[in-house]
Design a protein around this motif. Sequence first.
Motif, PDB file in Angstrom:
ATOM      1  N   VAL A 175       1.285  -1.045   0.035  1.00 13.85           N
ATOM      2  CA  VAL A 175       0.190   0.099   0.203  1.00 13.85           C
ATOM      3  C   VAL A 175       0.846   1.384   0.280  1.00 13.85           C
ATOM      4  O   VAL A 175       0.828   2.044  -0.837  1.00 13.85           O
ATOM      5  N   PHE A 176       1.952   0.963   0.751  1.00 12.71           N
ATOM      6  CA  PHE A 176       3.041   2.649   0.856  1.00 12.71           C
ATOM      7  C   PHE A 176       3.755   2.861  -0.616  1.00 12.71           C
ATOM      8  O   PHE A 176       3.398   3.750  -1.283  1.00 12.71           O
ATOM      9  N   ILE A 177       4.124   1.433  -1.406  1.00 12.92           N
ATOM     10  CA  ILE A 177       4.199   1.523  -2.747  1.00 12.92           C
ATOM     11  C   ILE A 177       3.590   2.331  -3.557  1.00 12.92           C
ATOM     12  O   ILE A 177       3.408   2.806  -4.131  1.00 12.92           O
ATOM     13  N   LEU A 178       2.322   2.468  -3.300  1.00  7.09           N
ATOM     14  CA  LEU A 178       0.942   2.203  -4.374  1.00  7.09           C
ATOM     15  C   LEU A 178       0.803   4.133  -3.968  1.00  7.09           C
ATOM     16  O   LEU A 178       0.504   4.506  -5.093  1.00  7.09           O
ATOM     17  N   LEU A 179       0.536   4.434  -2.851  1.00  8.06           N
ATOM     18  CA  LEU A 179       0.659   5.457  -2.487  1.00  8.06           C
ATOM     19  C   LEU A 179       1.781   6.450  -3.032  1.00  8.06           C
ATOM     20  O   LEU A 179       1.274   7.398  -3.596  1.00  8.06           O
ATOM     21  N   ALA A 180       2.196   6.445  -2.237  1.00 10.98           N
ATOM     22  CA  ALA A 180       3.538   7.070  -2.808  1.00 10.98           C
ATOM     23  C   ALA A 180       4.180   7.276  -4.370  1.00 10.98           C
ATOM     24  O   ALA A 180       4.279   8.116  -4.470  1.00 10.98           O
ATOM     25  N   ILE A 261       8.862  11.774  -3.560  1.00 12.45           N
ATOM     26  CA  ILE A 261       8.014  12.700  -2.353  1.00 12.45           C
ATOM     27  C   ILE A 261       8.507  13.460  -1.463  1.00 12.45           C
ATOM     28  O   ILE A 261       8.539  14.534  -1.363  1.00 12.45           O
ATOM     29  N   LEU A 262      10.145  13.742  -1.038  1.00 14.90           N
ATOM     30  CA  LEU A 262      10.558  14.540  -0.316  1.00 14.90           C
ATOM     31  C   LEU A 262      12.148  15.212  -0.811  1.00 14.90           C
ATOM     32  O   LEU A 262      12.186  13.790  -1.360  1.00 14.90           O
ATOM     33  N   MET A 275      10.271   5.357   6.487  1.00 15.59           N
ATOM     34  CA  MET A 275       8.715   4.681   5.639  1.00 15.59           C
ATOM     35  C   MET A 275       7.461   5.567   6.170  1.00 15.59           C
ATOM     36  O   MET A 275       7.041   6.698   5.655  1.00 15.59           O
ATOM     37  N   ALA A 276       7.322   5.698   7.731  1.00 17.35           N
ATOM     38  CA  ALA A 276       6.611   6.565   8.046  1.00 17.35           C
ATOM     39  C   ALA A 276       6.546   8.134   7.430  1.00 17.35           C
ATOM     40  O   ALA A 276       4.907   8.963   7.579  1.00 17.35           O
ATOM     41  N   GLY A 277       7.318   8.455   8.055  1.00 17.94           N
ATOM     42  CA  GLY A 277       8.131   9.821   8.147  1.00 17.94           C
ATOM     43  C   GLY A 277       7.241  10.521   6.096  1.00 17.94           C
ATOM     44  O   GLY A 277       6.863  11.190   5.485  1.00 17.94           O
ATOM     45  N   VAL A 278       7.460   9.754   5.566  1.00 17.47           N
ATOM     46  CA  VAL A 278       7.585   9.881   4.037  1.00 17.47           C
ATOM     47  C   VAL A 278       6.089   9.720   3.275  1.00 17.47           C
ATOM     48  O   VAL A 278       5.895  10.838   3.092  1.00 17.47           O
ATOM     49  N   LEU A 279       5.561   7.881   4.373  1.00 19.00           N
ATOM     50  CA  LEU A 279       3.920   8.623   4.206  1.00 19.00           C
ATOM     51  C   LEU A 279       2.985   9.492   4.205  1.00 19.00           C
ATOM     52  O   LEU A 279       1.746  10.277   3.586  1.00 19.00           O
ATOM     53  N   GLU A 280       3.546  10.299   5.352  1.00 20.74           N
ATOM     54  CA  GLU A 280       2.827  10.766   6.391  1.00 20.74           C
ATOM     55  C   GLU A 280       3.116  12.043   5.378  1.00 20.74           C
ATOM     56  O   GLU A 280       2.716  13.634   5.220  1.00 20.74           O
ATOM     57  N   ALA A 281       4.049  12.930   4.533  1.00 23.79           N
ATOM     58  CA  ALA A 281       4.449  13.944   3.598  1.00 23.79           C
ATOM     59  C   ALA A 281       3.221  13.277   2.498  1.00 23.79           C
ATOM     60  O   ALA A 281       2.769  14.076   2.781  1.00 23.79           O
ATOM     61  N   ALA A 282       4.079  12.119   1.961  1.00 24.78           N
ATOM     62  CA  ALA A 282       2.249  12.777   1.435  1.00 24.78           C
ATOM     63  C   ALA A 282       0.288  12.755   1.239  1.00 24.78           C
ATOM     64  O   ALA A 282       0.263  12.912   0.709  1.00 24.78           O
ATOM     65  N   VAL A 283       0.201  11.713   2.807  1.00 22.91           N
ATOM     66  CA  VAL A 283      -0.804  12.041   3.380  1.00 22.91           C
ATOM     67  C   VAL A 283      -1.330  12.389   4.188  1.00 22.91           C
ATOM     68  O   VAL A 283      -3.212  12.680   4.113  1.00 22.91           O
ATOM     69  N   GLY A 284      -0.561  12.665   4.945  1.00 26.19           N
ATOM     70  CA  GLY A 284      -0.825  13.156   6.308  1.00 26.19           C
ATOM     71  C   GLY A 284      -1.028  12.164   7.860  1.00 26.19           C
ATOM     72  O   GLY A 284      -0.148  10.841   6.983  1.00 26.19           O
TER      73      GLY A 284
END
Length: 478
Positions: A175-180, A261-262, A275-284
Motif C-alpha cells: 500500500v505504501f508503494i502504491l500511495l507513494a 515525495i521529499l 517509511m512512516a515519515g515519507v508516507l506522512e508527508a504524502a498523505v498526512g
Amino acid sequence: MAATDTNTTQPTAAKLTFWTMTAMVVGSMVGAGVFSLPRRFAQETGVIGALIAWVIAGTGMLMLAFVFQTLAVRKPDLDAGVYAYAKAGFGEYPGFFSAFGYWASACVGNVTYWVLIMSTIGAIAPALGEGDTLLAVALSTVGLWAFFFLIRRGIKEATAINKVVTVAKVVPILVFILLALFYLDPKVFADNLAGADYAGSLFNQVRGTMLVTVFVFLGVEGASVYSRHAKRREDVGRATILGFLSVFAVFASVTIVSYGILPMSEIAELRQPSMAGVLEAAVGTWGEWFVSIGLIISVLGAYLAWTLMAAEVLFVAAKDDDMPRFLRGVNAADVPVPALLLSTALSQLFLIVTLFSEDAFSFALDLTSALTLIPFLLAAGYAVKVALGRTGVGRGTSRDLVIGGLATVYVAFLLFAAGLKFVLVSFIVYAPATVLFAMARREQGRRLFSPAELVLFVVSIAGAILGVVALAAGWIHL
C-alpha cells in the motif's frame, strides 16, 4: 510433558511445505530493514546511486540464492545450510566460526527489532525515547521472553503463525508503494537523481549502501537453514528463489518511490522508521500510523523467523559435535530448547547494551550485516569447490562455477564496503567464541587445534586485540 528439555532422543521432525518455507524466507527478510530504507539510502545516495546499488545487491544476492538452491539439491545430507556448507568445504573450525557468526548476527539483529518497535511507539510515548531507554528495554525484555515461551511450544505452531504474519505485514508495504507512486512529484524525483552535495562520488554513494542491502536481504538462506524440516528437498531451493525475487522487487520499490515525495536531505533526517515519515508527508498523519502498525506486525513476524533459525543453527552444530553437547537437547515438540534459551539470553545481553549506545539501531544493523559476511563467503566458496570438484563437464557445471564465483566476489566486495571498523568489531565478537569450540573438543577428548586451525585462531585473536586497541585509542568508534 512427555519429554524433558534435555532429552537427546530425536522425535520425528515436523515437515514443512513449499509455501510454508517460502513464507519463512519472506518473513525472515521482510522485517525492520525495509521500514528504515528511505532514510538509510537518502543518507548516502540519490536515485541513480540507489538504482546501481540495488542492481549490484540484487545480482549478488541472487547469486547467493542460487548457491543455496544448488547446494540444497546437490548436498541433501547437509542440514542448516550456511553452517554445514562452511564445515564441509573448509573444516571444523571455520565451520564453527560460520555457525557462531550466523547465530550471533541473528541475535544482534533481533535486538534491532525491539529497538525499532519501541522507537516507533516512542513517537507517541516519549518515555520510550528511541527505543533505548530503561522503560523501552524493560518492555522489550517482556516481549523477548514471551516469544521464547511461544516458540518453545513447537515448530508447527510457530511457523503457522509466521505464515499469517507474513501476509499481514506485506500488505501495508505494498500500500505504501502504491500511495507513494500516486503522490510522486516528478520535480522532487528529478532533483534527487544525482544526490545531494553531501553524498560524495557515485562510487562512495553505492559503497555506503552496501551493508544496508545486506541487512534487508538476510533471510534469503532461511529455507536452507531449516532444510531438515522440509517435506520435499527440492522445495528448499524453489522457496529460496521465489522468496528472494518477491522481496527484492518490494525493497527496491520502497527505496525509489520515496525519492519522489521529499528532498533526500529531508528524508535523511527523518525519525526511524523513515517509511512512516515519507508516507506522512504524502498523505498526512494517518500515513504515519498506518506504516507504524505495519512495522510492528512485520518486525514481530521477522523476530519469530530469526529466533527459529538462530536456535536451529546452534542445535545442528551441536549434533555435529562442533558445539557443546548441552545444545543438542530438544523437547517433545522437536524444539531445541537449550539452543533457543542461549539465543534469547544473548539477545537479552545485547538489549541491555543498547542502554549505553548512542545510536543502537544503526550500529546493531550494520554489525548484524558484518557478522554474516564470513558465513556467506564460506558458503559461496564451498559452491565453487563443489563445481570444480565434479567429474566430467556435465550440464550445469559451468553455470555452477560462474554462480559460485560471482557470489564469492560479491561477498568479498561487501567486506571491503563494510570497512575496517566492522571487520575489527567482528573479530572482537568471533574470537571469544572459541571457548565453545574448546568445550566441544574437550568433551570428545580430542586435540584442541590442528596446525591450520591454530593459525586461524591466532589470526582471530590478533584481529580482536587490534579491534579492542582501536576502540580504546579512538581510531574507530561505535
